[in-house]
Design a protein around this motif. Structure first.
Motif, short mmCIF file in Angstrom:
data_model
loop_
_atom_site.label_atom_id
_atom_site.label_comp_id
_atom_site.label_asym_id
_atom_site.label_seq_id
_atom_site.Cartn_x
_atom_site.Cartn_y
_atom_site.Cartn_z
N ILE A 49 -32.61 22.22 -3.82
CA ILE A 49 -31.71 21.34 -5.57
C ILE A 49 -30.56 22.41 -5.46
O ILE A 49 -30.19 23.14 -4.82
CB ILE A 49 -32.93 21.93 -6.41
N SER A 98 -29.74 21.03 -15.19
CA SER A 98 -29.79 19.62 -14.38
C SER A 98 -29.36 20.10 -12.58
O SER A 98 -28.89 20.92 -12.24
CB SER A 98 -28.40 18.66 -15.02
N THR A 149 -26.52 21.61 -10.66
CA THR A 149 -25.04 20.19 -10.97
C THR A 149 -24.73 20.81 -12.49
O THR A 149 -23.59 20.99 -12.63
CB THR A 149 -25.58 18.96 -10.81
N ASN A 189 -34.95 10.49 -2.75
CA ASN A 189 -34.02 11.49 -3.58
C ASN A 189 -34.46 11.98 -4.99
O ASN A 189 -36.14 11.06 -5.63
CB ASN A 189 -32.61 9.91 -4.39
N GLN A 247 -29.72 18.34 -8.26
CA GLN A 247 -30.03 17.50 -7.69
C GLN A 247 -30.82 17.47 -6.51
O GLN A 247 -30.37 18.70 -6.14
CB GLN A 247 -28.51 17.17 -7.31
N SER A 284 -34.28 18.23 -14.96
CA SER A 284 -33.66 19.36 -15.63
C SER A 284 -34.77 19.85 -15.80
O SER A 284 -35.61 19.81 -15.95
CB SER A 284 -33.37 18.15 -16.85
N THR A 334 -34.21 14.04 -8.92
CA THR A 334 -33.04 14.27 -9.93
C THR A 334 -34.03 15.43 -10.81
O THR A 334 -35.58 14.86 -11.05
CB THR A 334 -32.28 13.72 -10.85
#
Length: 138
Positions: free
Chosen positions: A106, A126, A109, A59, A128, A63, A61
């Motif tokens: 992406i 941000s 979020t 995974n 994911q 920003s 994530t």
């Protein structure tokens, strides 16, 4: 590509985001970050004295912080992206000609705009990851 033997400078960092099917540079970037994780699936059986694991799903994530610009197509697309389908991103931590390129799909979020009396208006985005994060040497 020659291997870099020095520390990279982040001052040349570049980010691109999908605008109508074409990855487009994001204006006025302050910083961005990406974090990868991988699950560990426990396989320890009763009677074992030590835990054992198999690798699981990965995974990522991330920003991005920018000085807010309403004249930038990529920033406008990021503003509208929360709740929308996955889109392409390309991140160049040390510029488009040195180091690496990180890319993937992406889902944005959140998009937060901050205005302060003593500073420039900024936006914090941000995201994911959806699928794999790809690393390519430049």
């Amino acid at each position: 590509m020659a291997t870099n033997t020095a520390v990279y400078s982040g001052t040349q960092g570049v980010a691109h985001f999908d605008v109508g099917g074409s990855v487009t540079p994001v204006a006025s970037i302050i910083s961005f970050s990406v974090s990868q994780t991988g699950d560990a699936i426990e396989t320890s059986a009763m009677g074992s004295t030590s835990r054992t694991y198999l690798p699981g799903l990965t995974n990522y994530t991330g920003s991005m912080s920018v000085y807010f610009r309403d004249d930038d197509a990529a920033q406008s697309a990021l503003f509208s992206a929360p709740g929308a389908a996955a889109a392409s991103v390309e991140l160049f931590p040390s510029g488009r000609t040195t180091g690496i390129k990180l890319s993937g799909e992406i889902v944005v979020t959140s998009h937060e705009i901050t205005a302060a009396n003593d500073g420039a208006v900024t936006a914090e985005i941000s995201f994911q990851g959806s699928g794999a994060l790809t690393k390519a040497d430049l």
